[in-house]
Design a protein around this motif. Structure first.
Motif, mmCIF file in Angstrom:
data_model
loop_
_atom_site.group_PDB
_atom_site.id
_atom_site.type_symbol
_atom_site.label_atom_id
_atom_site.label_comp_id
_atom_site.label_asym_id
_atom_site.label_seq_id
_atom_site.Cartn_x
_atom_site.Cartn_y
_atom_site.Cartn_z
ATOM 1 N N VAL A 193 0.844 -1.199 0.000
ATOM 2 C CA VAL A 193 0.000 0.000 0.000
ATOM 3 C C VAL A 193 0.884 1.256 0.000
ATOM 4 C CG1 VAL A 193 -1.617 1.349 1.396
ATOM 5 C CG2 VAL A 193 -1.981 -1.109 1.073
ATOM 6 N N ASP A 194 1.960 1.198 0.795
ATOM 7 C CA ASP A 194 2.860 2.360 0.864
ATOM 8 C C ASP A 194 3.448 2.703 -0.494
ATOM 9 O OD1 ASP A 194 2.427 2.570 3.533
ATOM 10 O OD2 ASP A 194 4.290 1.599 4.152
ATOM 11 N N VAL A 195 3.861 1.690 -1.232
ATOM 12 C CA VAL A 195 4.615 1.979 -2.451
ATOM 13 C C VAL A 195 3.742 2.376 -3.639
ATOM 14 C CG1 VAL A 195 6.525 0.470 -1.797
ATOM 15 C CG2 VAL A 195 4.698 -0.420 -3.248
ATOM 16 N N CYS A 196 2.458 2.071 -3.590
ATOM 17 C CA CYS A 196 1.599 2.346 -4.749
ATOM 18 C C CYS A 196 1.603 3.838 -5.078
ATOM 19 C CB CYS A 196 0.170 1.889 -4.502
ATOM 20 S SG CYS A 196 -0.902 2.263 -5.912
ATOM 21 N N PRO A 197 1.994 4.218 -6.299
ATOM 22 C CA PRO A 197 2.094 5.645 -6.610
ATOM 23 C C PRO A 197 0.738 6.330 -6.790
ATOM 24 C CG PRO A 197 2.628 4.332 -8.541
ATOM 25 C CD PRO A 197 2.451 3.371 -7.412
ATOM 26 N N VAL A 198 -0.343 5.538 -6.986
ATOM 27 C CA VAL A 198 -1.623 6.170 -7.304
ATOM 28 C C VAL A 198 -2.739 5.811 -6.309
ATOM 29 C CG1 VAL A 198 -1.142 6.426 -9.767
ATOM 30 C CG2 VAL A 198 -2.185 4.316 -8.931
ATOM 31 N N GLU A 199 -2.361 5.248 -5.162
ATOM 32 C CA GLU A 199 -3.346 4.856 -4.141
ATOM 33 C C GLU A 199 -4.407 3.909 -4.690
ATOM 34 O OE1 GLU A 199 -4.872 8.216 -1.886
ATOM 35 O OE2 GLU A 199 -2.989 9.285 -2.185
ATOM 36 N N TYR A 221 4.946 -2.212 -8.686
ATOM 37 C CA TYR A 221 5.833 -1.866 -7.565
ATOM 38 C C TYR A 221 5.383 -2.632 -6.323
ATOM 39 C CZ TYR A 221 8.928 1.349 -4.939
ATOM 40 O OH TYR A 221 9.927 1.906 -4.176
#
Lengths: 329, 443
Positions: A193-199, A221
């Motif tokens: 969840v942290d790494v997702c660039p687009v939520e 990612y």
């Protein structure tokens, strides 16, 4: 492809194109300039044609992706009405593309409930019925035999996955082995969840980590970040015969995923949020799986956590899984 | 220097063309005229276009049919694209090794050709962004990443940081190059406050792009092979080899094409830089290898797989030993005193260093983090034809962009660039500057 050597057509191009070749009026003096312009025009025309040809496969894609889908907002920003419209569209698209009549709902988390899962390693016999049930319940791609669960055959006396085998093909259980099914651990601090660039992925109130399949951009990612190999990518459009499609679907879980997006175990939220148990649990012939509400002190899972020798996978990473393993005495 | 006599007439014209419109017109003319050249130039550009089109076609098919066209899998979920992306961010950052001597150490000769490095940064960043786009499963949803329009998971996701620093670096360099070329075209002296702050910012920013890119990987606790604090410094050290190595060769090619001798001192400075950075880079690799193998344990799996193969799987072994061999030979060559006198030795060294680091930072850095997988399964990866086509296509486009940018620069510097009417615009400022110019050239 634009070919400079194609000097054969010395005549100016017919003029029905927008290239310079057609509309250049030859200056009286410079013949060289004219020829140059003509050649350039031909080159440019051929070039544009080559580009169009090269990129032509993209136009075939538009059949799959509607404008409504392209412009669809993030799940959390959709109003009730908008969600209803989206669900209707998805139902229609499933019918069009797969020929199956399905109902797609959007069950919300139940207030005050926090789901947890526990698995008894003493009695799991490695039959992989859970993985198969997941495959069917969640409308996975048939040719790749996809499933959110991988069962590892572990060597007794070792917790090291290096000595494990996920591709065993012999009668189970083997005497010197034990079996460890691994699926999404629904971490309290999920790195995916942290790494997702687009939520496009987030943790719901009941602890389930979900993906908005219509928002994910497919960068993978999250797949690199997950230490439990819990995420899967749709390398191509999932293939399922209409007769095999599970028609009871939900937006955030088992509806058929689009090509090019991530997916993962959702603790079968379309079942569990409606008071049922996950498909993998129901399929387990040994009763190794325990599922329930961590907030309910009288739940079976709470009893397991309080009375058994429980551990979590890769505890040292500090991600606080909500999936527990235990042994009997 | 066409017509200084025209100068007094200009103020009489009622409405002067606003500066920004002149700038846009300059940009347009510069780009359109950069497509003119001799037959060698056309052959080169058409070759690159052809390769690019093969790549574009492969990409279009990949988008239509899905990423199954690649050899990636749920086990090895990043491959050749991300490998090239990582290397190219380094190449972009490497351009700064001309900027630092030019602006911080006032190396005059470097100052004259520093733009060769800044243009490399522009081309490399464009290529690296293209590699990321080609790696996306849903490029049609790219807009989800645009702040304001979509959802931008800033500051938690390191990928959003990368989006910011890469685009920022691109803009900074476009501004610097565009401004300086425009001023040169107008024969005006560049105003320091218009570009020097940007140059200083670009130095810090160059370090940041590669640091952030390293943080993408080294922040992941589940991938022990990446999870090392040495990753960012290692990235920087290798970037400061591959960048200068490319530039040394590029300067020589430009020199040959324009028939003008320049940049000998700049090349020497770059060689001096590589002599240090390549050793630091090598030292860091040795240091990592030592920690991996001396400590042992299951976290060594990736390194074992990379260097020696694991349980009968050897896919990366030829790659990494080619890289080691190329880098070590490059080190030996760079240390020879002849490297400054014999272009053949110099260019061989540059080529080997460039290729060696491309492997080390690409296939040798991205792939082993996935093999064995987080649950110690071994699934190997060998790039598919589609991946090679797209990779070649993007490199071809990058070289095309770099060629055109260099041509614009040469046109401006040799005063070949014309405005729309076919003559260079002359304003009073220009006339003044030109008079100064001619005065100084007389001196």
């Amino acid at each position: 492809m634009p070919d400079p050597a194609s000097e054969k057509p010395k005549t100016p191009c017919s003029g029905n194109c927008s290239c310079a070749g057609g509309n250049t009026t030859p200056p009286a003096s410079a013949n060289g300039t004219t020829r140059r312009a003509v050649l350039k025009g031909i080159g440019a025309t051929l070039g544009i044609a080559a580009y169009a040809k090269a990129l032509a496969p993209l136009t075939e894609l538009t059949k799959q992706t509607s404008m409504d889908e392209f412009l669809q907002k993030h799940y959390k920003e959709l109003s009730k009405d908008e969600i209803a419209t989206v669900l209707k569209r998805l139902t229609r698209e499933t019918k069009e593309q797969y020929g199956a009549d399905v109902t797609i709902n959007d069950p919300k988390p139940i207030d005050g409930v926090k789901f947890g899962y526990a698995l008894n390693l003493s009695i799991c016999n490695g039959c992989r019925k859970c993985a198969e049930a997941c495959h069917i319940e969640n409308n996975h791609d048939r040719p790749s035999h996809q499933s959110y669960i991988r069962v590892f055959e572990m060597t007794k006396g070792s917790m090291d996955f290096e000595k494990a085998n996920a591709h065993y093909d012999h009668p189970v259980p083997q005497p010197d082995k034990y079996y460890m099914p691994v699926q999404c651990q629904q971490c309290e601090h999920p790195p995916c969840v942290d790494v997702c660039p687009v939520e496009a992925t987030w943790k719901e109130k009941d602890g389930i980590v979900v993906v908005d399949y219509n928002w994910c951009i497919g960068c993978r990612y999250c797949e690199a970040a997950c230490p439990y190999h819990a995420r899967r990518f749709n390398w191509q459009k999932p293939q399922i015969p209409a007769a095999e499609i599970n028609p009871v679907q939900s937006y955030l879980s088992n509806r058929i995923r689009p090509q090019g997006v991530m997916e993962k175990c959702t603790f079968c939220l379309h079942r569990t949020r409606n008071g049922r148990l996950p498909a993998c649990l129901e399929a387990c012939p040994t009763g190794a799986r325990v599922f329930g509400d961590l907030n309910d002190p009288n739940s079976e899972i709470r009893w397991v956590l309080e009375n058994k020798r429980v551990f979590v996978l890769k505890e040292e990473l500090g991600l606080k899984p909500q999936f527990f393993y235990f042994f009997d005495e | 220097m066409s017509n200084p006599a025209a100068a007094p007439e200009i103020p009489a014209v009622g409405k002067p063309v606003p500066e920004w419109r002149q700038y846009i017109r300059f940009g347009w003319n510069a780009v359109s005229q950069s497509f003119e050249g001799g037959w060698k130039f056309y052959v080169w550009m058409i070759l690159l276009t052809a390769i690019f089109l093969v790549g574009a076609n492969a990409w279009a098919i990949q988008v239509r049919d899905g990423m199954a066209a690649t050899a990636m899998s749920d086990h090895v979920s990043w491959g050749l694209y991300i490998a090239n992306f990582t290397f190219l961010v380094g190449l972009a950052a490497g351009g700064v090794m001309m900027v630092i001597p030019a602006y911080l150490y006032h190396d005059e000769e470097m100052h004259d050709i520093v733009i060769v490095g800044e243009l490399l940064a522009i081309a490399s960043i464009i290529m690296s962004i293209m590699f990321v786009v080609c790696d996306l499963g849903r490029p049609d949803r790219f807009w989800h990443m645009i702040p304001g329009l979509g959802k931008f998971n800033f500051p938690v996701s390191m990928l959003t940081w990368d989006v910011i620093v890469l685009n920022g670096y691109l803009l900074i360099n476009v501004h610097i190059c565009g401004y300086l070329l425009y001023k040169r075209f107008r024969a005006q002296k560049p105003v320091a406050k218009m570009y020097v702050p940007a140059v200083l910012l670009s130095i810090v920013w160059a370090i940041s792009i590669h640091t952030v890119t390293a943080f993408l990987y080294c922040g992941l606790g589940g991938r022990p092979f990446w999870n090392t604090a040495l990753l960012a410094p290692r990235f920087l050290a290798s970037a400061f080899v591959s960048g200068p190595a490319f530039l040394i060769v590029a300067i020589q090619i430009i020199r040959r094409q324009t028939g003008r001798m320049f940049g000998e001192g700049a090349i020497r400075t770059l060689v001096g830089i590589i002599r240090i950075t390549i050793l630091i880079s090598l030292l860091m690799v040795v240091s990592e290898v030592f920690v991996e193998f001396y400590t042992g344990g299951s976290h060594t799996g990736a390194a074992k797989y990379l260097y020696f193969g694991l349980h009968g799987h050897h896919e990366l072994v030829p790659w990494i030993w080619s890289s080691v061999a190329a880098t070590v030979i490059a080190v030996i060559l760079f240390m020879q005193p002849q490297v400054n006198r014999r272009p053949f030795i110099l260019n061989t060294a540059c080529l080997l260093a460039f290729a060696g680091l491309w492997i080390e930072k690409g296939m040798g850095m991205i792939i082993p983090a996935f093999v064995p997988s987080t649950l110690h399964e071994i699934v190997e990866y060998r790039p598919s034809l589609t991946e090679w086509k797209i990779t070649a296509g993007i490199w071809a486009l990058g070289l095309m962009i770099y060629t055109l940018l260099i041509k614009i620069t040469i046109n401006v510097h040799s005063r070949k660039l014309r405005d729309a009417s076919g003559a260079r615009t002359v304003t009073p400022d220009d006339a003044m500057a030109m008079r100064e110019d001619s005065a100084s050239s007389v001196i």
